[in-house]
Design a protein around this motif. Structure first.
Motif, PDB file in Angstrom:
ATOM      1  N   GLY A  25       0.824  -1.212   0.000  1.00 59.22           N
ATOM      2  CA  GLY A  25       0.000   0.000   0.000  1.00 59.22           C
ATOM      3  C   GLY A  25       0.852   1.254   0.000  1.00 59.22           C
ATOM      4  O   GLY A  25       0.519   2.251  -0.671  1.00 59.22           O
ATOM      5  N   LEU A  28       2.693   1.474  -3.551  1.00 63.02           N
ATOM      6  CA  LEU A  28       1.807   1.759  -4.681  1.00 63.02           C
ATOM      7  C   LEU A  28       0.879   2.943  -4.415  1.00 63.02           C
ATOM      8  O   LEU A  28       0.152   3.373  -5.322  1.00 63.02           O
ATOM      9  N   GLY A  29       0.860   3.400  -3.147  1.00 59.38           N
ATOM     10  CA  GLY A  29      -0.029   4.506  -2.826  1.00 59.38           C
ATOM     11  C   GLY A  29      -1.492   4.113  -2.856  1.00 59.38           C
ATOM     12  O   GLY A  29      -2.339   4.953  -3.165  1.00 59.38           O
ATOM     13  N   ARG A  30      -1.779   2.897  -2.534  1.00 58.07           N
ATOM     14  CA  ARG A  30      -3.160   2.413  -2.544  1.00 58.07           C
ATOM     15  C   ARG A  30      -3.648   2.286  -1.099  1.00 58.07           C
ATOM     16  O   ARG A  30      -3.148   1.489  -0.316  1.00 58.07           O
ATOM     17  N   ALA A  31      -4.657   3.073  -0.722  1.00 54.60           N
ATOM     18  CA  ALA A  31      -5.207   3.036   0.638  1.00 54.60           C
ATOM     19  C   ALA A  31      -5.955   1.734   0.907  1.00 54.60           C
ATOM     20  O   ALA A  31      -6.071   1.282   2.059  1.00 54.60           O
ATOM     21  N   ALA A  32      -6.477   1.133  -0.163  1.00 55.30           N
ATOM     22  CA  ALA A  32      -7.239  -0.107   0.025  1.00 55.30           C
ATOM     23  C   ALA A  32      -6.353  -1.219   0.580  1.00 55.30           C
ATOM     24  O   ALA A  32      -6.784  -2.029   1.415  1.00 55.30           O
ATOM     25  N   LEU A  33      -5.090  -1.256   0.136  1.00 55.80           N
ATOM     26  CA  LEU A  33      -4.181  -2.281   0.653  1.00 55.80           C
ATOM     27  C   LEU A  33      -3.848  -2.044   2.122  1.00 55.80           C
ATOM     28  O   LEU A  33      -3.692  -2.983   2.902  1.00 55.80           O
TER      29      LEU A  33
END
Length: 431
Positions: A25, A28-33
């Motif tokens: 997260g 990749l800058g993904r908050a979902a992770l």
């Protein structure tokens, strides 16, 4: 025994998934992770918050150290966890061949809800003998399966299984009773219930023994003379050198040792409970002997002694002089339990006859016994062996040794009746 809590594969997976999700997260800058990693991290932290304060301690014990064939066996594994939260205890116990647990073999699991709990193992003893239950191993799982403690091996505990005695009874007395008081009729005059003679009154006779009918008829006081009732001594001689046949436990077929030990237990129970003194001697390479005794305590000691009977086919048997010395009491009634499988068994009975004893031979060979190995000449060999065995029994009976198969209640009545007739005559011993 104690063990140390170590991480399980579940803890490694939880930490790994949470860590990978956070790294992925962030990279990749993904908050979902990141949100995916939060439940794993929080759940793992909450589970580890109830981490055990000390290492668990396990012990293996038996409810009763002795049981009887077909009786219950109850073992307990006590776990001292020191936890406020429930933990799971998994137990694995090595069992003897003749112990069957109610729920089969393998791993037993129980939820330990308090700081101390017990995992109960219940089963049945199928055959007599002296066994060791265990060793056992335990595993304690805590923190929702994230930590496990593997204990050291718990030492085995001894278990004694007494032979089933069956129902044996005999209404025949024993010859030559020499004790103080009992139920066997002696040939000596004394207090008793068996009328021996009517004689003139003498100083010291009790008035209640006056025979008033004879007194009135002859005009002088006469009293009843009775035979004294005394206890006797019984010596059981076990021919346990060989084992033959297949044992099926208490509910199955009987082997030679099964028939010998169970018959001995039944005879000991009968005579010990009626007040006679009973001794047991094992014929073979071992000088095992149980001294004479009576009562329930001696009966339990005899069962403990019988549970340790083992065949020793390759050992040297006792010499004649050593055997006769081991018999000790010259007035004891000798009962020989033997399958008559070889010539040594017949020699044993012949030795007793030459020593002036009057042995009783109990044939403990089960019916329809077959050799373990079959071949082209097996049937002919078995027939020849049976014919030779019948001839041996006939020769023993010809020299005054009664031989009868064990058939439970009353098996010894005919043989003891024959021995009582011999005892009434002159006693001649070999020089």
């Amino acid at each position: 025994m104690t063990g140390r809590f170590t991480p399980t594969a579940a803890l490694h997976r939880a930490i790994g998934i949470a860590g990978l999700a956070l790294l992925a997260g962030a990279a990749l800058g993904r908050a979902a992770l990141v949100l995916l990693a939060v439940p794993f991290a929080i759940g793992t932290a909450l589970s580890l918050a109830a981490r055990p304060g000390r290492q668990p301690v396990s012990t293996l014990s038996l409810d009763e150290p002795a049981t009887v064939e077909g009786g219950p066996v109850a073992a307990r594994v006590r776990v001292e966890s020191g936890l406020d939260q429930p933990v799971l205890c998994i137990v694995n116990v090595q069992l003897p061949n003749w112990i069957r647990l109610q729920h089969g073999t393998g791993f037993y699991a129980a939820l330990v809800r308090a700081s101390s709990s017990v995992v109960a193992l219940r089963g049945t003893a199928l055959r007599w003998g002296s066994y060791r239950l265990g060793p056992a191993s335990t595993r304690t799982v805590a923190c929702d399966g994230l930590l496990v403690a593997r204990s050291d091996v718990l030492p085995a505990v001894p278990l004694t299984v007494y032979p089933a005695t069956g129902q044996f009874d005999s209404d025949q007395g024993l010859p030559r009773p020499t004790g103080i008081s009992g139920i066997h009729r002696s040939r000596r005059l004394g207090p008793g219930g068996e009328l021996a003679d009517v004689r003139p009154f003498q100083a010291g006779d009790r008035l209640r023994r006056i025979n008033w009918r004879v007194t009135q008829r002859v005009g002088a006081l006469h009293v009843n003379a009775t035979l004294a009732e005394r206890d006797a001594e019984v010596l059981l001689l076990l021919d346990a050198r060989h084992e033959a046949g297949s044992s099926g436990g208490v509910a199955g077929a009987s082997s030679v040792l099964d028939a010998t030990v169970r018959a001995a237990a039944a005879i000991i129970e009968h005579y010990a409970h009626q007040g006679d003194r009973v001794a047991v001697l094992e014929y073979g390479s071992r000088l095992r002997r149980l001294p004479a005794g009576t009562g329930r305590r001696h009966y339990l000691s005899a069962l403990e002694w019988l549970a340790r009977v083992e065949p020793h086919p390759t050992g040297q048997v006792l010499g004649d002089r050593l055997l006769i010395t081991g018999l000790q009491s010259a007035t004891a009634q000798v009962i020989v339990l033997t399958p008559l499988l070889d010539q040594e068994s017949a020699n044993l009975l012949a030795t007793l006859v030459r020593a002036g004893r009057a042995p009783v031979a109990v044939d403990t060979l089960p019916e329809r016994i077959q050799p373990p190995i079959t071949g082209e000449w097996t049937l002919a060999g078995v027939r020849l062996w049976h014919l030779e065995r019948v001839n041996t029994i006939g020769r023993l009976r010809g020299v005054g040794v009664p031989v009868e198969p064990w058939r439970g209640p009353g098996s010894l009545d005919a043989m003891l009746r024959h021995i009582n007739r011999l005892a009434a005559g002159p006693r001649v011993g070999a020089r």
